[in-house]
Design a protein around this motif. Sequence first.
Motif, PDB file in Angstrom:
ATOM      1  N   TYR A   1      34.068  42.937  35.362  1.00  0.00           N
ATOM      2  CA  TYR A   1      34.734  41.649  35.524  1.00  0.00           C
ATOM      3  C   TYR A   1      33.695  40.546  35.703  1.00  0.00           C
ATOM      4  O   TYR A   1      32.593  40.783  36.221  1.00  0.00           O
ATOM      5  N   GLU A   2      34.056  39.364  35.280  1.00  0.00           N
ATOM      6  CA  GLU A   2      33.181  38.212  35.469  1.00  0.00           C
ATOM      7  C   GLU A   2      32.909  38.013  36.957  1.00  0.00           C
ATOM      8  O   GLU A   2      33.829  37.976  37.779  1.00  0.00           O
ATOM      9  N   ASN A   3      31.619  37.960  37.300  1.00  0.00           N
ATOM     10  CA  ASN A   3      31.181  37.815  38.698  1.00  0.00           C
ATOM     11  C   ASN A   3      31.718  38.930  39.598  1.00  0.00           C
ATOM     12  O   ASN A   3      31.848  38.751  40.810  1.00  0.00           O
ATOM     13  N   ASN A   4      32.049  40.076  38.999  1.00  0.00           N
ATOM     14  CA  ASN A   4      32.576  41.229  39.743  1.00  0.00           C
ATOM     15  C   ASN A   4      33.831  40.891  40.539  1.00  0.00           C
ATOM     16  O   ASN A   4      34.112  41.492  41.580  1.00  0.00           O
TER      17      ASN A   4
ATOM     18  N   GLU B   1      37.834  40.804  40.306  1.00  0.00           N
ATOM     19  CA  GLU B   1      38.955  41.306  39.513  1.00  0.00           C
ATOM     20  C   GLU B   1      40.006  40.242  39.229  1.00  0.00           C
ATOM     21  O   GLU B   1      40.892  40.455  38.399  1.00  0.00           O
ATOM     22  N   ALA B   2      39.922  39.100  39.908  1.00  0.00           N
ATOM     23  CA  ALA B   2      40.842  37.997  39.608  1.00  0.00           C
ATOM     24  C   ALA B   2      40.399  37.200  38.390  1.00  0.00           C
ATOM     25  O   ALA B   2      41.171  36.397  37.855  1.00  0.00           O
ATOM     26  N   LEU B   3      39.156  37.448  37.934  1.00  0.00           N
ATOM     27  CA  LEU B   3      38.617  36.744  36.773  1.00  0.00           C
ATOM     28  C   LEU B   3      38.713  37.632  35.539  1.00  0.00           C
ATOM     29  O   LEU B   3      38.943  38.834  35.641  1.00  0.00           O
ATOM     30  N   PRO B   4      38.525  37.070  34.344  1.00  0.00           N
ATOM     31  CA  PRO B   4      38.655  37.870  33.114  1.00  0.00           C
ATOM     32  C   PRO B   4      37.604  38.978  33.041  1.00  0.00           C
ATOM     33  O   PRO B   4      36.516  38.889  33.611  1.00  0.00           O
TER      34      PRO B   4
END
Length: 512
Positions: free
Chosen positions: A89-92, A94-97
């Motif tokens: 995930y983006e920046n680790n 999970e709320a991001l794509p």
Amino acid sequence: TYNDYQFKINSKLSDRDELYVIGLGSFDKNRLNLSMKDPEEDRKYILGYLPENNQISYVFGAGYLHSFTGGRLQVTASRDYLKNQLCKYENNDEALPKTLDIDSREGNYRVRAAVSLWDLNGFRLQAGVGGGTGSYRNETFRQVYTAEGSQEDRSSSRFTVGRYEFFATLSRDFFRERLSVLAGLRADGMTYSDLTSNPFRQLSPRVSLSYKLSRKWRLSASVARYHQEPSYTTMGYNGNLIPGYNQKEGLRYMAVNQYIAGVNFSPTPQSDFKLEGFYKQYSRLPVSLLDSLPVSTGDFADYIVGDVPAKSVGKGRAYGGEFSYRNLNLYNTVVNLAYTFFVSQVNKMDGELRPTSHYLSSSWNVGHIFNVSAIHKFGANWTVGAKWYLSGGVPYTPYDETLSSLTSAWDARRRPYPDNTRYNGMKMPVYHQLDLRVDKVWYFNKWRLGFYLDIQNLYNYKAAGQEILMPEIGADGQYMPDPNKPGHYKMQHIAHDIGGTILPTLGITIEM
């Protein structure tokens, strides 16, 4: 978390019949440690690009042996499977794509039957047939950066193949067993495409000779051709990086011609010196259409090797020599020593994806390998063994610092990009390490108990590897832009050690 298992069961059905079953398997689960407080810069780099991973693999097999006067029949059947899931995930967060999502699965069923005949008017024959089926499935999403800029690469691939093979070897001794001659032939085919289905296109002949000059001296030589199918990940690629490209139109079995000659000197029944030289010619190596490099070492070999559009047009070579010494009883010690010098190269490709006469170092071109090991048996069933290993430096490609600092390029990969105009133009330092193992065994009625201590890299050797290139990170945890280069990050170099870990292992074995 790594979980592994293995087993083997043998059953003597009769004096002539034997049945055995074997199994190997693992389940590995890797999670990022995101709870570290004030991690060092190299750990921030690893956390930035490394995905989390689940992997399951196993192989189960059964074999039947039937002995008869003057020969033996062997029939085997097996099933192997590999499941590999990676997610990032983006920046680790999970709320991001997601920036990476891979679900890859492959499995094979294989059967093989071979008959060995040991006395056909002085000839020995082994012949057999084999076949099976294979299946592959891959669902991939990833952010990549190409000459067209940052883009999404999506692929969904499923296929099955049938395999078939036949093989035979014929050998005989001449001149009162001074000359041994062996000739062999095998052929392989699979239903992947028209380029792989005809087994006569993958004929693999070999001939080897061995001549005993005296009781202590022996000469040997062999000439052979071998074939190997491309990996499932390469055969299964159908992404959108080159729209409309059909992978099946360009892939074939890899091929290698191999020439070996050597001399053996055995001063005693327990000792042996050997000097051997070799030359190998590689052809039909899969080459990536994205960077004109072998698929095993190119820009897109980060997680699943070979998942790129490719053609089997590459060539290469390897040559060198090896000296070895073995003594099975040198003052109650088993000693093995080997030194290998070799060169491993691939042909550079031109703009039309044709091999040129210019050679590049392959990623295995370390030049020198030296091994020495010794196992000494003491009284009361104590055994001490040691192994010292030295390897020349591994080739590597310097970074393209301008491309790596580009924000869209870095965000797509979170790793620096190599400068392929200087492909494998640099080398790591020489690496060496010492391993030590101590065993103690107790024997009981019908079973035995063993204890061992194994220490790898005993003297904690550290070598400086290729520096890490990554953006500087600000107090807010974000990558810092370069005020002098709009659209680029401000980059930093971080020292990176390879090796340097002392790894002790305690073990208990029980055999019945």
